[in-house]
Every structure is written in structure tokens, then in C-alpha cells.
Design an enzyme around this catalytic site. Sequence first.
Site, PDB file in Angstrom:
ATOM      1  N   HIS A  27       0.795  -1.072  -0.008  1.00  0.00           N
ATOM      2  CA  HIS A  27       0.152   0.046   0.038  1.00  0.00           C
ATOM      3  C   HIS A  27       0.960   1.241  -0.093  1.00  0.00           C
ATOM      4  CE1 HIS A  27      -3.254  -2.649   2.306  1.00  0.00           C
ATOM      5  NE2 HIS A  27      -3.769  -2.293   1.252  1.00  0.00           N
ATOM      6  N   LYS A  51     -17.408  -6.310   3.849  1.00  0.00           N
ATOM      7  CA  LYS A  51     -16.126  -7.226   4.007  1.00  0.00           C
ATOM      8  C   LYS A  51     -16.213  -8.037   5.535  1.00  0.00           C
ATOM      9  CE  LYS A  51     -12.532  -6.167   1.058  1.00  0.00           C
ATOM     10  NZ  LYS A  51     -11.204  -6.369   0.833  1.00  0.00           N
ATOM     11  N   ARG A 101      -1.638  -5.734  -8.494  1.00  0.00           N
ATOM     12  CA  ARG A 101      -0.578  -6.507  -8.341  1.00  0.00           C
ATOM     13  C   ARG A 101      -0.242  -7.515  -9.330  1.00  0.00           C
ATOM     14  NH1 ARG A 101      -3.022  -7.626  -2.593  1.00  0.00           N
ATOM     15  NH2 ARG A 101      -4.678  -7.074  -3.989  1.00  0.00           N
ATOM     16  N   SER A 139      -3.150  -7.821   2.590  1.00  0.00           N
ATOM     17  CA  SER A 139      -3.153  -7.586   3.793  1.00  0.00           C
ATOM     18  C   SER A 139      -3.589  -9.168   4.603  1.00  0.00           C
ATOM     19  CB  SER A 139      -4.492  -6.632   4.065  1.00  0.00           C
ATOM     20  OG  SER A 139      -4.185  -5.501   3.551  1.00  0.00           O
TER      21      SER A 139
HETATM   22  P1  ADP Z   1     -10.045  -3.031  -1.186  1.00  0.00           P
HETATM   23  O1  ADP Z   1     -10.846  -3.752  -0.123  1.00  0.00           O
HETATM   24  O2  ADP Z   1     -10.484  -1.698  -1.273  1.00  0.00           O
HETATM   25  O3  ADP Z   1      -9.260  -3.893  -2.163  1.00  0.00           O
HETATM   26  P2  ADP Z   1      -7.314  -3.221  -0.013  1.00  0.00           P
HETATM   27  O4  ADP Z   1      -6.896  -2.477   1.281  1.00  0.00           O
HETATM   28  O5  ADP Z   1      -7.275  -4.618   0.068  1.00  0.00           O
HETATM   29  O6  ADP Z   1      -8.724  -2.449   0.208  1.00  0.00           O
HETATM   30  O7  ADP Z   1      -6.460  -2.627  -1.074  1.00  0.00           O
HETATM   31  C1  ADP Z   1      -6.412  -1.116  -1.486  1.00  0.00           C
HETATM   32  C2  ADP Z   1      -5.869  -0.946  -2.814  1.00  0.00           C
HETATM   33  O8  ADP Z   1      -4.533  -1.213  -2.771  1.00  0.00           O
HETATM   34  C3  ADP Z   1      -6.443  -1.814  -3.918  1.00  0.00           C
HETATM   35  O9  ADP Z   1      -6.043  -1.178  -5.133  1.00  0.00           O
HETATM   36  C4  ADP Z   1      -5.283  -3.090  -4.063  1.00  0.00           C
HETATM   37  O10 ADP Z   1      -5.247  -3.514  -5.211  1.00  0.00           O
HETATM   38  C5  ADP Z   1      -4.067  -2.331  -3.697  1.00  0.00           C
HETATM   39  N1  ADP Z   1      -2.973  -3.087  -2.956  1.00  0.00           N
HETATM   40  C6  ADP Z   1      -3.131  -3.918  -1.909  1.00  0.00           C
HETATM   41  N2  ADP Z   1      -1.986  -4.569  -1.639  1.00  0.00           N
HETATM   42  C7  ADP Z   1      -1.021  -4.222  -2.526  1.00  0.00           C
HETATM   43  C8  ADP Z   1       0.088  -4.314  -2.746  1.00  0.00           C
HETATM   44  N3  ADP Z   1       0.812  -5.197  -2.291  1.00  0.00           N
HETATM   45  N4  ADP Z   1       0.759  -3.609  -3.994  1.00  0.00           N
HETATM   46  C9  ADP Z   1      -0.042  -2.957  -4.410  1.00  0.00           C
HETATM   47  N5  ADP Z   1      -1.097  -2.482  -4.658  1.00  0.00           N
HETATM   48  C10 ADP Z   1      -1.814  -3.112  -3.406  1.00  0.00           C
END
Ligand code: ADP
Length: 174
Positions: A27, A51, A101, A139
Site C-alpha cells: 500500500h 467485508k 498486483r 493484507s
Molecule cells: P480493497 O478492499 O479496497 O481492495 P485493500 O486494502 O485490500 O482494499 O487494497 C486497497 C488497494 O491497494 C487496492 O487497489 C489493492 O489492489 C491495492 N493493494 C493492496 N495490496 C497491494 C500491494 N501489495 N501492492 C500494490 N497494491 C496493493
Amino acid sequence: MSHSSQHQLERGHALYPGTFDVLTLGHLDIVRRASTIFRRLTVAVAQNPGKAAPLFTVAERVEMLREAVADLANVDVASFEGLTVQFARRIGANVIVRGLRAVSDFEFELQMAMMNESLNPEICTVFMAPAPAYSFLSSSLVKEIARFGGDVAEYVPPHVAEKLINRLKENGVR
Ligand code: ADP
């Protein structure tokens, strides 16, 4: 990129929405990249009732994000309920940033982007790829590793690792 389109981007206010339960270095890689491209970046924790039960409250996630981005002058942190495009409009953001990703992210992210585009065509979605080292990070994987006693120091900032371990202990799962 032409000089004028570079200028356009620098004028942009981007919104990076997500669940951020927990915040990872993936993130933060996206946050840093976006903060160099857009004039202003708002990272916002979405209160997502769809979620599974989160490990951290929205306020805790906001707090952890604030600490992580404290050194980035053009980045602020917020939270919101409801539609991302409505929140974007409310804060005057004209771009939504999402991380990509792998191909596995693509279908869902494209569907969201198309839906947001039809809800508000003035706000465009920009996808950013993280450094390869973070492209396998999620996450849920980090929480799983921590739950089974694995070391998450490589995947999350130190203050998040500490809170994660403490929360799992409080919950009696570590
Ligand atoms: P959501 O429930 O909105 O997907 P997340 O916290 O899982 O929330 O992810 C938020 C954003 O960050 C999404 O666009 C996701 O693809 C991106 N994201 C999550 N992990 C990574 C990572 N390791 N590298 C790049 N982007 C990421």
C-alpha cells in the site's frame, strides 16, 4: 509524456481508497508513487460493511496510515462511508488511484473502474503497479502469517507490526 500533460497530473488531487486492514508496504509503495505524480493525495479508509470482520477499527487504520505518511507533505488521510465516487466528489478529487498486483486483481479492479466511470465520468481511475517485491503482498496474507507466528517485519511498517501482534494477542490467537 508532453510537458502539458505532466502539468495536468501535477494539478490533480487523487484519492487512494481501500480497506487497509492491515496497512502493508505494498500500500505504502503505491502511496509514495502517487504522491510524486499528483499534487495532492488523500488516502481514505473505506468503511466497507461487505467485508469480513476487520482486525482494526476504521479509527485505528486511519491512525496507522497517518503515522506511516507523516513524512509526505502532500498526503492526507481520511475515512468514508458509501460510494467512493461520492467521497471523491466531496473532497474535490478528480482521480481514483488503485494498485494492480497481478492479473488476478485485474478483473475486479476493471469492473470497479467501469462502474465508477459510469457513476461519474469526470473522475478517472489510474492503476499503479508496485515494486515487484510487493506484488505478492496482501493484507490477508500478512494477517495469516502473523496469526501463525511468522515474522511480518518485511511486509509492514514497524508500528503496524507491533499493533498487529498486540491485537492478535488480545484476541487470543497468538
Ligand atoms: P480493497 O478492499 O479496497 O481492495 P485493500 O486494502 O485490500 O482494499 O487494497 C486497497 C488497494 O491497494 C487496492 O487497489 C489493492 O489492489 C491495492 N493493494 C493492496 N495490496 C497491494 C500491494 N501489495 N501492492 C500494490 N497494491 C496493493
